[in-house]
Scaffold this motif. Structure first.
Motif, PDB file in Angstrom:
ATOM      1  N   ALA A 155       0.832  -1.199   0.000  1.00  0.00           N
ATOM      2  CA  ALA A 155       0.000   0.000   0.000  1.00  0.00           C
ATOM      3  C   ALA A 155       0.872   1.257   0.000  1.00  0.00           C
ATOM      4  O   ALA A 155       0.574   2.238  -0.695  1.00  0.00           O
ATOM      5  N   ALA A 156       1.963   1.228   0.770  1.00  0.00           N
ATOM      6  CA  ALA A 156       2.844   2.393   0.827  1.00  0.00           C
ATOM      7  C   ALA A 156       3.481   2.672  -0.527  1.00  0.00           C
ATOM      8  O   ALA A 156       3.529   3.827  -0.987  1.00  0.00           O
ATOM      9  N   LEU A 157       3.970   1.624  -1.196  1.00  0.00           N
ATOM     10  CA  LEU A 157       4.610   1.813  -2.494  1.00  0.00           C
ATOM     11  C   LEU A 157       3.598   2.207  -3.566  1.00  0.00           C
ATOM     12  O   LEU A 157       3.891   3.021  -4.450  1.00  0.00           O
ATOM     13  N   ALA A 158       2.394   1.638  -3.491  1.00  0.00           N
ATOM     14  CA  ALA A 158       1.354   2.030  -4.442  1.00  0.00           C
ATOM     15  C   ALA A 158       1.026   3.514  -4.298  1.00  0.00           C
ATOM     16  O   ALA A 158       0.839   4.226  -5.283  1.00  0.00           O
ATOM     17  N   CYS A 159       0.991   3.990  -3.059  1.00  0.00           N
ATOM     18  CA  CYS A 159       0.727   5.402  -2.813  1.00  0.00           C
ATOM     19  C   CYS A 159       1.870   6.260  -3.352  1.00  0.00           C
ATOM     20  O   CYS A 159       1.642   7.289  -4.007  1.00  0.00           O
ATOM     21  N   ALA A 160       3.105   5.866  -3.069  1.00  0.00           N
ATOM     22  CA  ALA A 160       4.259   6.631  -3.529  1.00  0.00           C
ATOM     23  C   ALA A 160       4.293   6.717  -5.051  1.00  0.00           C
ATOM     24  O   ALA A 160       4.554   7.781  -5.633  1.00  0.00           O
ATOM     25  N   ILE A 161       4.027   5.591  -5.720  1.00  0.00           N
ATOM     26  CA  ILE A 161       4.007   5.577  -7.185  1.00  0.00           C
ATOM     27  C   ILE A 161       2.889   6.461  -7.711  1.00  0.00           C
ATOM     28  O   ILE A 161       3.065   7.227  -8.677  1.00  0.00           O
ATOM     29  N   ALA A 162       1.727   6.406  -7.085  1.00  0.00           N
ATOM     30  CA  ALA A 162       0.600   7.235  -7.507  1.00  0.00           C
ATOM     31  C   ALA A 162       0.936   8.719  -7.377  1.00  0.00           C
ATOM     32  O   ALA A 162       0.572   9.529  -8.243  1.00  0.00           O
ATOM     33  N   ILE A 163       1.616   9.083  -6.311  1.00  0.00           N
ATOM     34  CA  ILE A 163       2.000  10.483  -6.123  1.00  0.00           C
ATOM     35  C   ILE A 163       2.917  10.947  -7.246  1.00  0.00           C
ATOM     36  O   ILE A 163       2.692  11.991  -7.874  1.00  0.00           O
ATOM     37  N   GLN A 164       3.953  10.176  -7.532  1.00  0.00           N
ATOM     38  CA  GLN A 164       4.909  10.598  -8.556  1.00  0.00           C
ATOM     39  C   GLN A 164       4.258  10.642  -9.934  1.00  0.00           C
ATOM     40  O   GLN A 164       4.528  11.562 -10.725  1.00  0.00           O
ATOM     41  N   ARG A 165       3.394   9.698 -10.232  1.00  0.00           N
ATOM     42  CA  ARG A 165       2.741   9.694 -11.549  1.00  0.00           C
ATOM     43  C   ARG A 165       1.757  10.852 -11.675  1.00  0.00           C
ATOM     44  O   ARG A 165       1.648  11.477 -12.741  1.00  0.00           O
ATOM     45  N   THR A 166       1.051  11.150 -10.614  1.00  0.00           N
ATOM     46  CA  THR A 166       0.118  12.279 -10.646  1.00  0.00           C
ATOM     47  C   THR A 166       0.863  13.582 -10.877  1.00  0.00           C
ATOM     48  O   THR A 166       0.437  14.433 -11.673  1.00  0.00           O
ATOM     49  N   LEU A 167       1.987  13.764 -10.183  1.00  0.00           N
ATOM     50  CA  LEU A 167       2.785  14.968 -10.369  1.00  0.00           C
ATOM     51  C   LEU A 167       3.364  15.040 -11.779  1.00  0.00           C
ATOM     52  O   LEU A 167       3.403  16.117 -12.392  1.00  0.00           O
ATOM     53  N   ALA A 168       3.820  13.894 -12.303  1.00  0.00           N
ATOM     54  CA  ALA A 168       4.370  13.867 -13.668  1.00  0.00           C
ATOM     55  C   ALA A 168       3.299  14.216 -14.696  1.00  0.00           C
ATOM     56  O   ALA A 168       3.556  14.951 -15.661  1.00  0.00           O
ATOM     57  N   ASP A 169       2.085  13.683 -14.519  1.00  0.00           N
ATOM     58  CA  ASP A 169       0.986  14.009 -15.438  1.00  0.00           C
ATOM     59  C   ASP A 169       0.680  15.501 -15.418  1.00  0.00           C
ATOM     60  O   ASP A 169       0.456  16.125 -16.466  1.00  0.00           O
ATOM     61  N   HIS A 170       0.654  16.079 -14.237  1.00  0.00           N
ATOM     62  CA  HIS A 170       0.387  17.516 -14.117  1.00  0.00           C
ATOM     63  C   HIS A 170       1.513  18.329 -14.763  1.00  0.00           C
ATOM     64  O   HIS A 170       1.269  19.369 -15.402  1.00  0.00           O
ATOM     65  N   ARG A 171       2.753  17.843 -14.624  1.00  0.00           N
ATOM     66  CA  ARG A 171       3.896  18.525 -15.212  1.00  0.00           C
ATOM     67  C   ARG A 171       3.783  18.531 -16.733  1.00  0.00           C
ATOM     68  O   ARG A 171       4.060  19.552 -17.388  1.00  0.00           O
ATOM     69  N   ARG A 172       3.366  17.403 -17.324  1.00  0.00           N
ATOM     70  CA  ARG A 172       3.220  17.327 -18.773  1.00  0.00           C
ATOM     71  C   ARG A 172       2.070  18.196 -19.257  1.00  0.00           C
ATOM     72  O   ARG A 172       2.158  18.846 -20.303  1.00  0.00           O
ATOM     73  N   ALA A 173       1.000  18.231 -18.504  1.00  0.00           N
ATOM     74  CA  ALA A 173      -0.190  18.960 -18.942  1.00  0.00           C
ATOM     75  C   ALA A 173      -0.061  20.464 -18.749  1.00  0.00           C
ATOM     76  O   ALA A 173      -0.573  21.248 -19.557  1.00  0.00           O
ATOM     77  N   HIS A 174       0.594  20.877 -17.678  1.00  0.00           N
ATOM     78  CA  HIS A 174       0.612  22.299 -17.329  1.00  0.00           C
ATOM     79  C   HIS A 174       2.007  22.917 -17.318  1.00  0.00           C
ATOM     80  O   HIS A 174       2.145  24.107 -17.031  1.00  0.00           O
ATOM     81  N   GLY A 175       3.033  22.105 -17.576  1.00  0.00           N
ATOM     82  CA  GLY A 175       4.379  22.651 -17.672  1.00  0.00           C
ATOM     83  C   GLY A 175       5.141  22.724 -16.368  1.00  0.00           C
ATOM     84  O   GLY A 175       6.333  23.024 -16.360  1.00  0.00           O
ATOM     85  N   PHE A 176       4.463  22.459 -15.262  1.00  0.00           N
ATOM     86  CA  PHE A 176       5.160  22.547 -13.978  1.00  0.00           C
ATOM     87  C   PHE A 176       4.426  21.768 -12.908  1.00  0.00           C
ATOM     88  O   PHE A 176       3.191  21.734 -12.867  1.00  0.00           O
ATOM     89  N   ALA A 177       5.210  21.145 -12.024  1.00  0.00           N
ATOM     90  CA  ALA A 177       4.735  20.563 -10.770  1.00  0.00           C
ATOM     91  C   ALA A 177       5.956  20.449  -9.861  1.00  0.00           C
ATOM     92  O   ALA A 177       7.078  20.266 -10.350  1.00  0.00           O
ATOM     93  N   PRO A 178       5.784  20.577  -8.574  1.00  0.00           N
ATOM     94  CA  PRO A 178       6.951  20.518  -7.682  1.00  0.00           C
ATOM     95  C   PRO A 178       7.612  19.145  -7.715  1.00  0.00           C
ATOM     96  O   PRO A 178       6.955  18.121  -7.930  1.00  0.00           O
ATOM     97  N   GLN A 179       8.935  19.139  -7.492  1.00  0.00           N
ATOM     98  CA  GLN A 179       9.693  17.897  -7.400  1.00  0.00           C
ATOM     99  C   GLN A 179       9.586  17.381  -5.960  1.00  0.00           C
ATOM    100  O   GLN A 179      10.028  18.043  -5.024  1.00  0.00           O
ATOM    101  N   VAL A 180       9.000  16.208  -5.804  1.00  0.00           N
ATOM    102  CA  VAL A 180       8.788  15.632  -4.473  1.00  0.00           C
ATOM    103  C   VAL A 180       9.661  14.396  -4.321  1.00  0.00           C
ATOM    104  O   VAL A 180       9.741  13.557  -5.220  1.00  0.00           O
ATOM    105  N   ARG A 181      10.339  14.278  -3.197  1.00  0.00           N
ATOM    106  CA  ARG A 181      11.110  13.076  -2.898  1.00  0.00           C
ATOM    107  C   ARG A 181      10.361  12.275  -1.837  1.00  0.00           C
ATOM    108  O   ARG A 181       9.704  12.842  -0.960  1.00  0.00           O
ATOM    109  N   ILE A 182      10.503  10.946  -1.913  1.00  0.00           N
ATOM    110  CA  ILE A 182       9.733  10.062  -1.040  1.00  0.00           C
ATOM    111  C   ILE A 182      10.656   8.986  -0.485  1.00  0.00           C
ATOM    112  O   ILE A 182      11.433   8.369  -1.221  1.00  0.00           O
TER     113      ILE A 182
END
Length: 641
Positions: free
Chosen positions: A539-566
């Motif tokens: 569950a922890a890894l699924a959450c971490a992966i979901a966070i990074q993918r969500t941020l990456a999708d937002h970065r592609r769509a809008h040009g920016f998202a913060p870089q988060v480390r986990i």
């Protein structure tokens, strides 16, 4: 002090035998005697070094070289000061002044100005000291000496820091440190810079910064295989270790420093024994603490606030109050030094029920915190304010202040101090008739003291908990996840406060959505980071992966998202109320701290057995505060199914 560089130091050391042989044949020049004196100093033979410098001085004087003789006189002034021979040191300073009278301006005049500035600083005359340092800066600008401008800048930084001008001081101090790291300076200047920057961190209670420079200094000393400076650096490093709870390591480090420094630098040896006593006091070794402080006092070090706190721990409350009051009356100008004593005054005032003394300590600490602003001083000020509120019978105000103090101590990774704040918070909640919340806070403090080996504080907390009938905090196995935005400070400066507020709100909502979808338990949220617990690693890894993918999708769509480390790590921990404590939690936080932006870093043991997980190559890392290395691996969330 002007000197030859690091390579020359090694040549001096290798040629020491040849120089000594020539000395026996009475064939040494003034330069040879100076080189041999430096060699003796570097291997910790301070007495022999002084004798050789005195002979070098006489040789330079005999041939009429007044400038070189003045340099040596200033070195001897420094070395006699280190041996606590103040009158002799002053005599050598006067010799340097006499030799440079009516002489053309030279680099030696710059070092003479620094010596006068140091004397003014020791008397608390900061403006006077700065005028001497400014004079040295002017002289340095007219000569090609790499060390003089660094000494002048470093001393200016120290004076500015003690005057509350940290924003002006740190660029000077860290500029000097950068020159040292870059190999631009002579060996003695390099070591002095490291020691003085760490001392400035200690004085201003900037322990995070100090820990970073302590590691740099340690590597430098080990690389050069020297036995003088390591002892000085060890004293500072031990204090930072004590703060982070590594008490056994701190005691070993400072005991070694005591042996290295007793003859080499008695003044700093006194500080080493002082620190040894502080460590032993926290561990409940009152006899050992007393012995260490007796050694410190014999070397001219006033072991406060430890002596006063020992008297308090032994039940001599009035004697403790008199002890700390006397030290504060003697120490009037140095506000940073007073900031180290005032928390003890507040703690003793609490034991005596002296509301006015506690309020006075809290008010002065608040003013110092306002001017200097480091987290440790702000934490101490909040704690003192809480004590004053308790004595005014205002438990609600006290609880608020203790929560603030605990948060700040946790931010700088000071578990013992955070445990003290938790215990005080528990007492405030008891006074506020909230026994359930009080018990949770006391159990949190109890767990911390038990882990650290803080026997006196553990016994006191056990006694407070004895009145409760509910069982102690429970153990639980969880997978912990820590997140934070990389480069948040620079990002705030780049986009402004208003845009940052909006970005942070979006970030928090996005991560909370992923946490909720993966059944995570949000334990804490501080600034731009989350601390989350999961029932299992999947569950922890699924959450971490979901966070990074969500941020990456937002970065592609809008040009920016913060870089988060986990960081992710599974372990058994102590559950206290809604919080988790223990070594496993610390390991998870440390793993998160070494992750890169947009990276998921996990301990290898946590992902063991989980299929369909793309990863990089495992590597072994040493995590701060943990004795054993940990195997970690980056999870490739882009390729994981």
């Amino acid at each position: 002090m002007r000197e030859d560089g690091g390579d020359e130091r090694h040549r001096d050391r290798r040629s020491a035998g040849d120089l000594k042989e020539a000395d026996g044949a009475d064939r040494l020049s003034a330069e040879d005697l100076e080189a041999l004196a430096k060699s003796a100093w570097w291997i910790g033979q301070a007495g022999e070094s002084i004798t050789l410098f005195e002979r070098a001085y006489a040789a330079y004087l005999q041939r009429g070289d007044r400038a070189e003789a003045a340099f040596i006189a200033l070195i001897l002034r420094r070395d006699y000061s280190a041996k606590l021979a103040g009158s002799v040191a002053q005599a050598w300073l006067q010799r340097a002044e006499h030799l440079l009278e009516d002489q053309p301006e030279s680099v030696a005049h710059g070092y003479l100005a620094i010596a006068h500035g140091e004397l003014a600083f020791s008397r608390g005359e900061l403006d006077h000291a700065l005028s001497h340092y400014d004079r040295s800066v002017e002289i340095a600008s007219r000569f090609d000496d790499p060390d003089l401008p660094v000494w002048a800048s470093m001393r200016r930084g120290e004076a500015l820091a003690n005057g509350g001008k940290l924003d002006e001081a740190w660029p000077l101090l860290e500029g000097a440190a950068a020159a040292a790291v870059g190999g631009e300076l002579g060996a003695h200047t390099t070591g002095a810079v490291f020691c003085n920057v760490m001392a400035a961190c200690r004085e201003s209670a900037d322990y995070r910064r100090g820990s970073e420079w302590a590691e740099v200094a340690k590597r430098w000393c080990e690389r050069l295989e020297i036995s003088g400076f390591p002892g000085i650096c060890r004293v500072h490093r031990a204090e930072f270790m004590r703060l982070t709870g590594a008490w056994a390591e701190a005691e070993a480090e400072v005991r070694r420093a005591c042996e290295e420094l007793r003859d080499f630098h008695p003044g700093i040896a006194g500080a080493a024994f002082h620190e040894l006593g502080e460590v032993r006091l926290r561990m409940g070794d009152f006899v050992g603490a007393t012995e260490a402080w007796e050694q410190a006092r014999a070397l001219g070090e006033e072991a406060q606030p430890g002596r006063a706190m020992l008297l308090l721990a032994q039940g001599s409350v009035d004697a403790a109050a008199a002890s700390i009051r006397g030290s504060l009356e003697e120490l009037t100008w140095n506000r940073l030094a007073r900031a180290r004593l005032l928390p003890a005054q507040a703690a003793i005032a609490r034991a005596r029920g002296d509301a006015s003394a506690a309020a006075a300590a809290a008010a002065e600490l608040a003013a110092i915190a306002e001017d200097f602003g480091t987290a440790a001083i702000r934490a101490a000020a909040a704690e003192a304010a809480g004590v004053a509120a308790l004595l005014r019978d205002e438990p609600g105000e006290a609880a608020q202040r203790f929560r603030q103090s605990r948060r700040l101590w946790r931010e700088i990774d000071a578990p013992f101090e955070a445990g003290i704040a938790s215990g005080l918070l528990g007492e405030a909640l008891m006074a506020a008739a909230d026994p359930d919340a009080a018990k949770l806070e006391l159990e949190s403090a109890q767990s911390t003291f038990e882990r650290l080996g803080a026997k006196p504080d553990l016994a006191r907390t056990d006694a407070l908990l004895a009145g409760f009938s509910r069982p102690r905090a429970a153990r639980a196995v969880r997978t912990f996840m820590f997140t934070d935005i990389v480069g948040s400070t620079a990002l705030v400066e780049a986009i402004g406060d208003e845009e940052w507020h909006d970005l942070l709100h979006w970030h928090d909502e996005t991560l909370r959505s992923c946490i909720k979808e993966n059944a995570g338990e949000e334990v804490d949220h501080t600034g731009d980071g989350f601390f989350v617990a999961f029932s299992d690693a999947r569950a922890a890894l699924a959450c971490a992966i979901a966070i990074q993918r969500t941020l990456a999708d937002h970065r592609r769509a809008h040009g920016f998202a913060p870089q988060v480390r986990i960081g992710v790590h599974g372990a058994e921990a102590t559950r206290v109320g809604d919080d988790y404590e223990g070594a496993g939690v610390h390991a998870a936080a440390r793993i998160g701290a070494i992750a890169e932006g947009a990276e998921i870093l996990s301990s290898v043991e946590t992902i063991d057995g989980i299929g369909n997980l793309a990863t990089g190559e495992p590597r072994e890392v040493t995590l701060k505060g943990l004795a054993k290395p940990v195997q970690v691996v980056a999870v490739d969330w882009r390729r994981t199914d």
